[in-house]
Design an enzyme around this catalytic site. Structure first.
Site, PDB file in Angstrom:
ATOM      1  N   ARG A 169       0.021   6.050  37.288  1.00 19.71           N
ATOM      2  CA  ARG A 169      -1.337   5.660  36.877  1.00 19.71           C
ATOM      3  C   ARG A 169      -1.999   6.787  36.088  1.00 19.71           C
ATOM      4  NH1 ARG A 169      -1.776   0.722  38.499  1.00 19.71           N
ATOM      5  NH2 ARG A 169      -0.833   0.123  40.501  1.00 19.71           N
ATOM      6  N   ASP A 170      -2.698   6.387  35.005  1.00 14.09           N
ATOM      7  CA  ASP A 170      -3.428   7.362  34.205  1.00 14.09           C
ATOM      8  C   ASP A 170      -4.530   7.984  35.057  1.00 14.09           C
ATOM      9  OD1 ASP A 170      -3.793   7.780  30.870  1.00 14.09           O
ATOM     10  OD2 ASP A 170      -5.475   8.388  32.137  1.00 14.09           O
ATOM     11  N   ILE A 171      -4.723   9.302  34.914  1.00 14.34           N
ATOM     12  CA  ILE A 171      -5.708  10.017  35.732  1.00 14.34           C
ATOM     13  C   ILE A 171      -7.137   9.638  35.340  1.00 14.34           C
ATOM     14  CG2 ILE A 171      -6.009  12.086  34.290  1.00 14.34           C
ATOM     15  CD1 ILE A 171      -5.581  13.740  36.879  1.00 14.34           C
ATOM     16  N   ASN A 224      -0.044   6.208  21.343  1.00  9.93           N
ATOM     17  CA  ASN A 224      -0.796   7.072  20.436  1.00  9.93           C
ATOM     18  C   ASN A 224       0.166   8.088  19.846  1.00  9.93           C
ATOM     19  OD1 ASN A 224      -3.407   5.967  20.769  1.00  9.93           O
ATOM     20  ND2 ASN A 224      -3.632   7.038  22.727  1.00  9.93           N
ATOM     21  N   GLU A 231      -2.804  13.325  22.863  1.00 13.68           N
ATOM     22  CA  GLU A 231      -3.157  14.572  23.555  1.00 13.68           C
ATOM     23  C   GLU A 231      -1.971  15.188  24.274  1.00 13.68           C
ATOM     24  OE1 GLU A 231      -6.373  13.475  26.131  1.00 13.68           O
ATOM     25  OE2 GLU A 231      -7.851  13.480  24.503  1.00 13.68           O
ATOM     26  N   VAL A 232      -1.075  14.356  24.780  1.00 15.65           N
ATOM     27  CA  VAL A 232       0.083  14.866  25.527  1.00 15.65           C
ATOM     28  C   VAL A 232       1.327  14.570  24.696  1.00 15.65           C
ATOM     29  CG1 VAL A 232       1.434  14.703  27.642  1.00 15.65           C
ATOM     30  CG2 VAL A 232      -1.067  14.495  27.737  1.00 15.65           C
ATOM     31  N   HIS A 274       4.583   8.620  25.717  1.00 19.07           N
ATOM     32  CA  HIS A 274       4.174   7.760  26.827  1.00 19.07           C
ATOM     33  C   HIS A 274       3.631   6.455  26.270  1.00 19.07           C
ATOM     34  CE1 HIS A 274       1.026  10.620  25.709  1.00 19.07           C
ATOM     35  NE2 HIS A 274       0.144   9.636  25.907  1.00 19.07           N
ATOM     36  N   HIS A 298       1.159   3.544  26.958  1.00 16.56           N
ATOM     37  CA  HIS A 298       0.016   3.138  27.772  1.00 16.56           C
ATOM     38  C   HIS A 298       0.166   1.639  28.039  1.00 16.56           C
ATOM     39  CE1 HIS A 298      -2.692   6.697  26.963  1.00 16.56           C
ATOM     40  NE2 HIS A 298      -1.922   6.797  25.901  1.00 16.56           N
TER      41      HIS A 298
HETATM   42  P1  5GP Z   1      -2.690  10.317  24.784  1.00 15.50           P
HETATM   43  O1  5GP Z   1      -4.096  10.588  24.320  1.00 15.50           O
HETATM   44  O2  5GP Z   1      -1.788  11.515  24.587  1.00 15.50           O
HETATM   45  O3  5GP Z   1      -2.107   9.048  24.241  1.00 15.50           O
HETATM   46  O4  5GP Z   1      -2.811  10.028  26.330  1.00 15.50           O
HETATM   47  C1  5GP Z   1      -2.710  11.004  27.312  1.00 15.50           C
HETATM   48  C2  5GP Z   1      -3.136  10.334  28.601  1.00 15.50           C
HETATM   49  O5  5GP Z   1      -2.714  11.153  29.670  1.00 15.50           O
HETATM   50  C3  5GP Z   1      -4.658  10.174  28.730  1.00 15.50           C
HETATM   51  O6  5GP Z   1      -4.953   8.787  28.905  1.00 15.50           O
HETATM   52  C4  5GP Z   1      -5.002  11.012  29.955  1.00 15.50           C
HETATM   53  O7  5GP Z   1      -6.024  10.438  30.754  1.00 15.50           O
HETATM   54  C5  5GP Z   1      -3.678  11.101  30.693  1.00 15.50           C
HETATM   55  N1  5GP Z   1      -3.491  12.304  31.495  1.00 15.50           N
HETATM   56  C6  5GP Z   1      -3.761  13.582  31.104  1.00 15.50           C
HETATM   57  N2  5GP Z   1      -3.443  14.449  32.087  1.00 15.50           N
HETATM   58  C7  5GP Z   1      -2.958  13.694  33.115  1.00 15.50           C
HETATM   59  C8  5GP Z   1      -2.449  14.028  34.413  1.00 15.50           C
HETATM   60  O8  5GP Z   1      -2.370  15.194  34.832  1.00 15.50           O
HETATM   61  N3  5GP Z   1      -2.051  12.995  35.200  1.00 15.50           N
HETATM   62  C9  5GP Z   1      -2.115  11.684  34.772  1.00 15.50           C
HETATM   63  N4  5GP Z   1      -1.696  10.752  35.629  1.00 15.50           N
HETATM   64  N5  5GP Z   1      -2.568  11.347  33.551  1.00 15.50           N
HETATM   65  C10 5GP Z   1      -2.995  12.339  32.739  1.00 15.50           C
END
Ligand code: 5GP
Ligand code: ZN
Length: 116
Positions: free
Chosen positions: A30-32, A87, A95-96, A100, A102
């Protein structure tokens, strides 16, 4: 494994996550900071920076897609509908940099893009 990568560290069990689905090659948790009633991230256990890199490994890409579909089934999203998105890069606000998917659903999700 990339020691500087948040999601590699989740795969390694070094950072806790609420895991909802796991296979030999994928992990879903689950997303945090959920952006919908259901918001799950599906990743390959192997590090690929983004979906362009993942696409170089068709078997891994297929595993991620199958896992995303299983998550949608398990969380009851298939009747009402859901969204899967990757993304990728700056314009999408990635961001990561461990790829991944979503998986978003559980309520009407609105227009595809907020800016249109
Ligand atoms: P992006 O913007 O890279 O597509 O999405 C990164 C996602 O990772 C964001 O929706 C953010 O809330 C989620 N996220 C960031 N850090 C963590 C974490 O430590 N644990 C979990 N479960 N999700 C995270
Ligand atoms: Zn990684």
């Amino acid at each position: 494994m990339d020691n500087d990568c948040l999601f590699c560290r989740i795969v390694a069990g070094e950072i806790p996550a609420t895991v909802v689905h796991e296979t030999d090659t994928t992990l879903a948790f689950r997303d945090i900071d959920p952006k919908a009633t259901v918001h799950v991230l599906v990743i390959p256990k192997t590090h690929y920076a983004d979906v362009v890199a993942l696409a170089q490994d068709p078997a891994a890409a297929a595993d991620v897609l199958a896992a995303a579909a299983a998550v949608a089934e398990n969380d009851g999203l298939t009747a009402g509908g859901f969204r899967i998105l990757f993304n990728t890069g700056a314009h999408a606000g990635q961001e990561v940099f461990h790829v991944h998917a979503h998986v978003l659903g559980g309520e009407p999700l609105g227009p595809m893009l907020a800016i249109r």
